[in-house]
Design a protein around this motif. Structure first.
Motif, PDB file in Angstrom:
ATOM      1  N   TYR A 244      -2.501 -20.089  33.995  1.00 19.34           N
ATOM      2  CA  TYR A 244      -1.238 -19.428  34.342  1.00 19.34           C
ATOM      3  C   TYR A 244      -1.387 -17.913  34.261  1.00 19.34           C
ATOM      4  O   TYR A 244      -0.940 -17.187  35.156  1.00 19.34           O
ATOM      5  CB  TYR A 244      -0.118 -19.899  33.411  1.00 19.34           C
ATOM      6  N   ASP A 245      -2.001 -17.427  33.190  1.00 20.16           N
ATOM      7  CA  ASP A 245      -2.197 -15.981  33.027  1.00 20.16           C
ATOM      8  C   ASP A 245      -3.040 -15.410  34.151  1.00 20.16           C
ATOM      9  O   ASP A 245      -2.760 -14.318  34.658  1.00 20.16           O
ATOM     10  CB  ASP A 245      -2.830 -15.673  31.675  1.00 20.16           C
ATOM     11  N   LYS A 246      -4.069 -16.135  34.555  1.00 20.50           N
ATOM     12  CA  LYS A 246      -4.932 -15.678  35.644  1.00 20.50           C
ATOM     13  C   LYS A 246      -4.141 -15.586  36.953  1.00 20.50           C
ATOM     14  O   LYS A 246      -4.211 -14.581  37.664  1.00 20.50           O
ATOM     15  CB  LYS A 246      -6.111 -16.631  35.820  1.00 20.50           C
TER      16      LYS A 246
ATOM     17  N   ASP B 174      -1.238  -8.091  40.501  1.00 19.64           N
ATOM     18  CA  ASP B 174      -2.169  -7.146  41.131  1.00 19.64           C
ATOM     19  C   ASP B 174      -1.866  -6.998  42.615  1.00 19.64           C
ATOM     20  O   ASP B 174      -1.829  -5.879  43.146  1.00 19.64           O
ATOM     21  CB  ASP B 174      -3.620  -7.605  40.943  1.00 19.64           C
ATOM     22  N   GLU B 175      -1.623  -8.111  43.279  1.00 18.70           N
ATOM     23  CA  GLU B 175      -1.306  -8.076  44.703  1.00 18.70           C
ATOM     24  C   GLU B 175       0.012  -7.341  44.946  1.00 18.70           C
ATOM     25  O   GLU B 175       0.120  -6.526  45.866  1.00 18.70           O
ATOM     26  CB  GLU B 175      -1.210  -9.500  45.240  1.00 18.70           C
TER      27      GLU B 175
ATOM     28  N   THR C 263       0.559  -3.840  47.085  1.00 19.95           N
ATOM     29  CA  THR C 263       1.546  -3.753  48.161  1.00 19.95           C
ATOM     30  C   THR C 263       2.520  -2.613  47.907  1.00 19.95           C
ATOM     31  O   THR C 263       2.839  -1.827  48.819  1.00 19.95           O
ATOM     32  CB  THR C 263       2.312  -5.082  48.291  1.00 19.95           C
ATOM     33  N   PHE C 264       3.001  -2.502  46.673  1.00 21.35           N
ATOM     34  CA  PHE C 264       3.918  -1.414  46.324  1.00 21.35           C
ATOM     35  C   PHE C 264       3.254  -0.057  46.511  1.00 21.35           C
ATOM     36  O   PHE C 264       3.857   0.885  47.038  1.00 21.35           O
ATOM     37  CB  PHE C 264       4.404  -1.567  44.880  1.00 21.35           C
ATOM     38  N   THR C 265       2.017   0.076  46.091  1.00 17.08           N
ATOM     39  CA  THR C 265       1.296   1.348  46.203  1.00 17.08           C
ATOM     40  C   THR C 265       1.147   1.753  47.664  1.00 17.08           C
ATOM     41  O   THR C 265       1.361   2.921  48.025  1.00 17.08           O
ATOM     42  CB  THR C 265      -0.082   1.239  45.532  1.00 17.08           C
TER      43      THR C 265
END
Length: 107
Positions: free
Chosen positions: A71-73, A80-81, A85-87
């Motif tokens: 789940y953490d992975k 991260d994705e 996208t935000f960046t």
């Protein structure tokens, strides 16, 4: 607690049916009352209730750790994705909103 769990594990390994020799009934010999009784003795419980609870609790704990790691992975990959996208969006927005000026050092 861990020493009790390791004792249970050692007992499991020692009493593992893989290590014991199998007692097979010859195929030409039908099951008699004597062989049925010995079969019932072999099927008798090998672990106490407390040991079974400990074994199951350890198995559940290990499974929970594996699921948490998975789940953490997955969560980390999604975040991260989302950050990438935000960046990109932010960079595009900033580059469009800034007026295009030509900067001259000789002004």
């Amino acid at each position: 607690r861990s020493s009790a769990a390791s004792d249970v594990y050692k007992r499991q390994v020692q009493e593992s049916p893989c290590k014991k020799q199998k007692q097979e009934v010859p195929s030409d010999q039908p099951l008699t009352n004597k062989t049925k009784k010995s079969t019932k003795k072999n099927q008798k419980s090998r672990f106490s209730l407390a040991e079974v609870k400990t074994i199951v609790a350890n198995a559940l704990e290990n499974q929970e750790k594996e699921l948490r790691a998975e789940y953490d992975k997955t969560l980390r990959e999604c975040l991260d994705e989302q950050f990438i996208t935000f960046t990109r969006f932010n960079l595009d927005h900033v580059s469009r909103s800034m007026p295009q000026r030509s900067f001259s050092y000789t002004s």
